[in-house]
Design a protein around this motif. Structure first.
Motif: not given
Length: 249
Positions: A156-163, A30-34, A170-171, A175-181
């Motif tokens: 990787v954390v920066y690449v998946c930052r919020v926004g 899920t997005v939460i798990a990702g 899909t893919g 699940l991980v884009a925009g998840t990190q704050k």
């Protein structure tokens, strides 16, 4: 709940990013798990960095040339990570190097073939890593080997930052884009603390990794419409190379 989610994130990150034979988690992706897995990626980086440093240390007692040791360390990291990051680097380079709209870029990245941009990028990035790992081995700078591999995973954390949106609906990227704050702040502080004993060059590497990962992901959003899973691998491999070069400047 927070501790359970953090443990689950570490478990998923290790099983996803390494060849470690961990039993699968019962929960589905899920997005939460990702998001939890991405927040734990630097921990995986520290484990991989420790393995790379240990192998380099052991090989330093042999008569192997330093450059060959560097090549073997690069090969070890590719083996331990199933070659996913190397594949992501090649696909991202080919996609960004082509002409066309975002759909064309995504199509090239999904093709699975390594084109001229991908091949050239792999040669430069992996070649530079091998030479740099060999140079650090020659100078017995084991902690810096570990640091370079671990810091690259902070990217990787920066690449998946919020926004930042996902490039595909899909893919893994979805699940991980925009998840990190807040994890960005936490890992930046921890990276700076780890860099402090290593000197100014390591601190500069932390700053450059943050800026570089931010710029790469922003460029990918412009070219491909968002962040794809391959971009994570590209960020890791390129950040590893840049960090190693800065440590040797």
């Amino acid at each position: 709940m927070g501790i359970s989610r953090a443990f689950s994130g570490v478990h998923v990150a290790v099983s996803w990013l390494t060849v470690a034979p961990l039993p699968p988690r019962a929960s589905r992706w899920t997005v939460i798990a990702g998001g939890a897995a991405i927040a734990a990626v630097p921990i995986v980086g520290a484990l991989l960095g420790g393995a790379a440093a240990a192998v380099a240390y052991g090989l330093s007692f042999t008569r192997l040339p330093d450059l060959l040791i560097g090549v073997l360390v690069v090969g070890l990291l590719a083996l331990l990570t199933r070659g996913m990051h190397v594949d992501g680097l090649a696909d991202t380079a080919d996609g960004l190097g082509c002409y066309g709209d975002p759909e064309r870029v995504r199509q090239v990245m999904r093709s699975g073939d390594v084109g001229p941009f991908g091949a050239a990028t792999l040669a430069v990035v992996l070649g530079a890593q091998a030479v740099a790992f060999g140079a650090l081995t020659a100078e017995h700078r084991w902690w810096e080997v570990l640091f370079a591999v671990a810091l690259a995973r902070v990217a990787v954390v920066y690449v998946c930052r919020v926004g930042l949106p996902p490039a595909n609906s899909t893919g893994f990227g979805a699940l991980v884009a925009g998840t990190q704050k807040w994890s960005i702040l936490v890992w930046t502080v921890l990276a700076a603390a780890a860099a402090w004993p290593l000197g100014v060059r390591a601190l500069v590497a932390v700053a450059v990794t943050a800026v570089g990962a931010t710029a790469l992901s922003a460029h990918c959003v412009r070219r491909m419409g968002g962040v794809a899973g391959d971009v994570l691998g590209a960020a890791i491999e390129s950040s590893t190379m840049v960090t190693l070069v800065l440590l040797l400047v």
